[in-house]
Design an enzyme around this catalytic site. Structure first.
Site, mmCIF file in Angstrom:
data_model
loop_
_atom_site.group_PDB
_atom_site.id
_atom_site.type_symbol
_atom_site.label_atom_id
_atom_site.label_comp_id
_atom_site.label_asym_id
_atom_site.label_seq_id
_atom_site.Cartn_x
_atom_site.Cartn_y
_atom_site.Cartn_z
ATOM 1 N N TYR A 95 5.842 -3.088 6.009
ATOM 2 C CA TYR A 95 4.415 -2.722 6.065
ATOM 3 C C TYR A 95 3.596 -3.446 5.006
ATOM 4 C CZ TYR A 95 6.474 0.546 2.728
ATOM 5 O OH TYR A 95 7.194 1.089 1.695
ATOM 6 N N LYS A 96 4.248 -4.210 4.137
ATOM 7 C CA LYS A 96 3.511 -4.939 3.101
ATOM 8 C C LYS A 96 3.034 -6.279 3.687
ATOM 9 C CE LYS A 96 5.663 -2.211 -0.517
ATOM 10 N NZ LYS A 96 6.840 -1.968 -1.344
ATOM 11 N N ASP A 104 16.484 -6.187 -3.111
ATOM 12 C CA ASP A 104 15.364 -5.532 -2.448
ATOM 13 C C ASP A 104 14.259 -6.578 -2.303
ATOM 14 O OD1 ASP A 104 13.091 -4.093 -1.787
ATOM 15 O OD2 ASP A 104 13.758 -2.297 -2.863
ATOM 16 N N PHE A 156 11.455 -0.607 -8.836
ATOM 17 C CA PHE A 156 10.626 0.427 -8.198
ATOM 18 C C PHE A 156 11.321 1.796 -8.306
ATOM 19 C CE2 PHE A 156 8.930 2.689 -4.488
ATOM 20 C CZ PHE A 156 7.573 2.413 -4.607
ATOM 21 N N ARG A 187 -3.456 -4.340 -9.674
ATOM 22 C CA ARG A 187 -2.808 -5.360 -8.832
ATOM 23 C C ARG A 187 -3.766 -5.909 -7.769
ATOM 24 N NH1 ARG A 187 2.562 -2.783 -6.402
ATOM 25 N NH2 ARG A 187 0.989 -1.522 -5.349
HETATM 26 C C1 LIG Z 1 7.429 -0.600 -1.396
HETATM 27 C C2 LIG Z 1 8.754 -0.462 -2.024
HETATM 28 C C3 LIG Z 1 9.630 0.599 -1.688
HETATM 29 C C4 LIG Z 1 9.187 1.697 -0.763
HETATM 30 O O1 LIG Z 1 10.218 2.309 -0.079
HETATM 31 P P1 LIG Z 1 9.868 3.253 1.173
HETATM 32 O O2 LIG Z 1 11.113 3.908 1.553
HETATM 33 O O3 LIG Z 1 9.321 2.340 2.253
HETATM 34 O O4 LIG Z 1 8.810 4.211 0.740
HETATM 35 C C5 LIG Z 1 10.893 0.611 -2.263
HETATM 36 N N1 LIG Z 1 11.285 -0.341 -3.133
HETATM 37 C C6 LIG Z 1 10.452 -1.360 -3.493
HETATM 38 C C7 LIG Z 1 10.921 -2.387 -4.471
HETATM 39 C C8 LIG Z 1 9.169 -1.428 -2.970
HETATM 40 O O5 LIG Z 1 8.347 -2.399 -3.354
#
Ligand SMILES: *Cc1c(COP(=O)(O)O)cnc(C)c1O
Length: 397
Positions: free
Chosen positions: A209-210, A184, A113, A356
């Site tokens: 939040y997911k 992560d 990400f 997705r």
């Molecule tokens: C959703 C997601 C994030 C988002 O990070 P935020 O700080 O909550 O915006 C980071 N890394 C991965 C792999 C994600 O899927």
């Protein structure tokens, strides 16, 4: 057996919606607004500052950290809440580099990400001591592990394709090379069974939040292997990570517990929302949810193959090699997603051509899967990309 029809009733899904974006933002638990409203009135309203002691606000990060622990196989008092995932990534990376001071490489993969990649590069540049980020193809991670690598930051479930890395295999290999491991778990927690102890990983981070339905911007978590706890130096030494924060000493002395990874004031309202959402999981195991998710995703892929044969499934074939979303690829993906959303099938698009569909069995069922396949087949026939309406982009895709 879990009655998933019953768990669906715990959520508010707007009328007519087929909601397949739980991999990005889980829906609102139905009774949450009323419960939170009275909780806020009773605590913040009536106690005001007394809430810190009398409503237990200061302990929420640890209590909820332990609740998250059960989703990731973490022992008690090794997971703590706070901040957002991007900050927790920075914190874990900074601490990992300190644990391996002679090495200069941060290893990650090029399908990670953006925040994970940007923060790695940003930290390397900020330190200005010769640190380098090595971005490799996911298949090449093992090959790139060697005695130059300080830390490895990987996301277990790929946010685009849904492909799932083998956490135990990669961690075991990394440890044999003396690499500090950071995982992560943004797309894993609440979706696939995770066991940080089985893999003996060093740090894990994730958002809530997911698949955990903590609401937009809900607090993130960080786990650390208890063996490392007293050696860890957080790169952000806020007052609440101090051994005795209320001494207001001029010298920083880190807490000897997981509290040393707390930075500042806990996000009490966000934690209360998350706590309520986690209540839905009582009596439900991630294994049950994952089994159901695999069943629904197989059904979805079968449906796509028979009713939408021109579109390509890019998620791995084998359901155990996937997280809980299925990704399709189409050169006109954005227009297709816009058409689907307009027809109340809520899914999302990731550049350049990725569509997705998140599958969250707590509230998704076979009717959702059938509806998504049906509307996608309609879309392919309609060819929305031919119309301006479906071409214009929103800021959040
Ligand atoms: C959703 C997601 C994030 C988002 O990070 P935020 O700080 O909550 O915006 C980071 N890394 C991965 C792999 C994600 O899927």
């Amino acid at each position: 057996m879990v009655d998933f029809q019953q768990t669906k009733d715990f959520f508010h899904i707007p009328d007519g919606f087929t909601y397949l974006c739980g991999n990005s933002l889980g829906p609102l638990p139905r009774d949450l607004p009323a419960t939170l409203a009275s909780q806020l009135s009773a605590e913040w309203g009536e106690m005001i500052i007394g809430g810190w002691n009398n409503a237990g606000w200061m302990s929420l990060s640890a209590i909820i950290g332990n609740k998250i622990g059960r989703f990731i196989g973490a022992p008690k008092d090794s997971t703590i809440m706070g901040d957002t995932l991007s900050i927790k990534i920075f914190q874990a990376l900074g601490a990992a580099l300190k644990l391996n001071p002679k090495r200069k490489i941060i290893l990650t993969d090029n399908s990670n990400f953006p925040s994970d990649i940007y923060i790695s590069k940003g930290l390397a540049a900020f330190l200005n001591q010769g640190y380098k980020v090595k971005l490799v193809n996911p298949e090449e991670i093992i090959k790139e592990m060697n005695d130059q690598v300080a830390t490895m930051l990987l996301t277990e479930v790929d946010y685009k394709t849904g492909a799932r890395l083998d956490m135990v295999e990669l961690t075991t290999k990394a440890k044999s090379e003396g690499i500090v491991t950071i995982w992560d778990l943004a797309h894993s927690v609440g979706a696939v069974p995770v066991n940080v102890q089985q893999a003996d990983i060093d740090f894990a981070v994730g958002c809530t939040y997911k698949y955990l339905n903590g609401g937009p911007g809900s607090p993130a978590f960080i786990y650390t292997n208890p063996k490392l706890l007293t050696q860890i130096q957080s790169p952000i030494t806020g007052w609440l990570g101090h051994a005795n924060p209320f001494q207001f000493s001029l010298d920083y002395e880190p807490a000897s517990t997981i509290n040393r990874l707390i930075i500042g004031t806990p996000p009490v309202i966000g934690l209360s929302v998350l706590d309520f959402a986690l209540g839905i999981w009582e009596g439900i195991s991630v294994e049950d949810v994952h089994d159901k998710s695999m069943q629904l995703s197989e059904m979805f892929i079968e449906g796509i193959k028979s009713h939408c044969p021109t579109i390509k499934v890019i998620s791995p074939e084998n359901p155990v090699d996937r997280g809980s979303h299925v990704a399709l690829e189409h050169p006109e993906g954005y227009a297709l997603v816009k058409f689907l959303i307009e027809n109340s099938v809520i899914c999302d698009f990731r550049e350049p051509d990725n569509i997705r569909f998140g599958i969250a069995p707590l509230y998704n069922d076979s009717a959702d899967i059938n509806r998504a396949v049906e509307v996608l087949a309609m879309a392919l026939e309609y060819q929305p990309w031919k119309y301006e309406l479906y071409q214009s982009r929103n800021f959040v895709t």
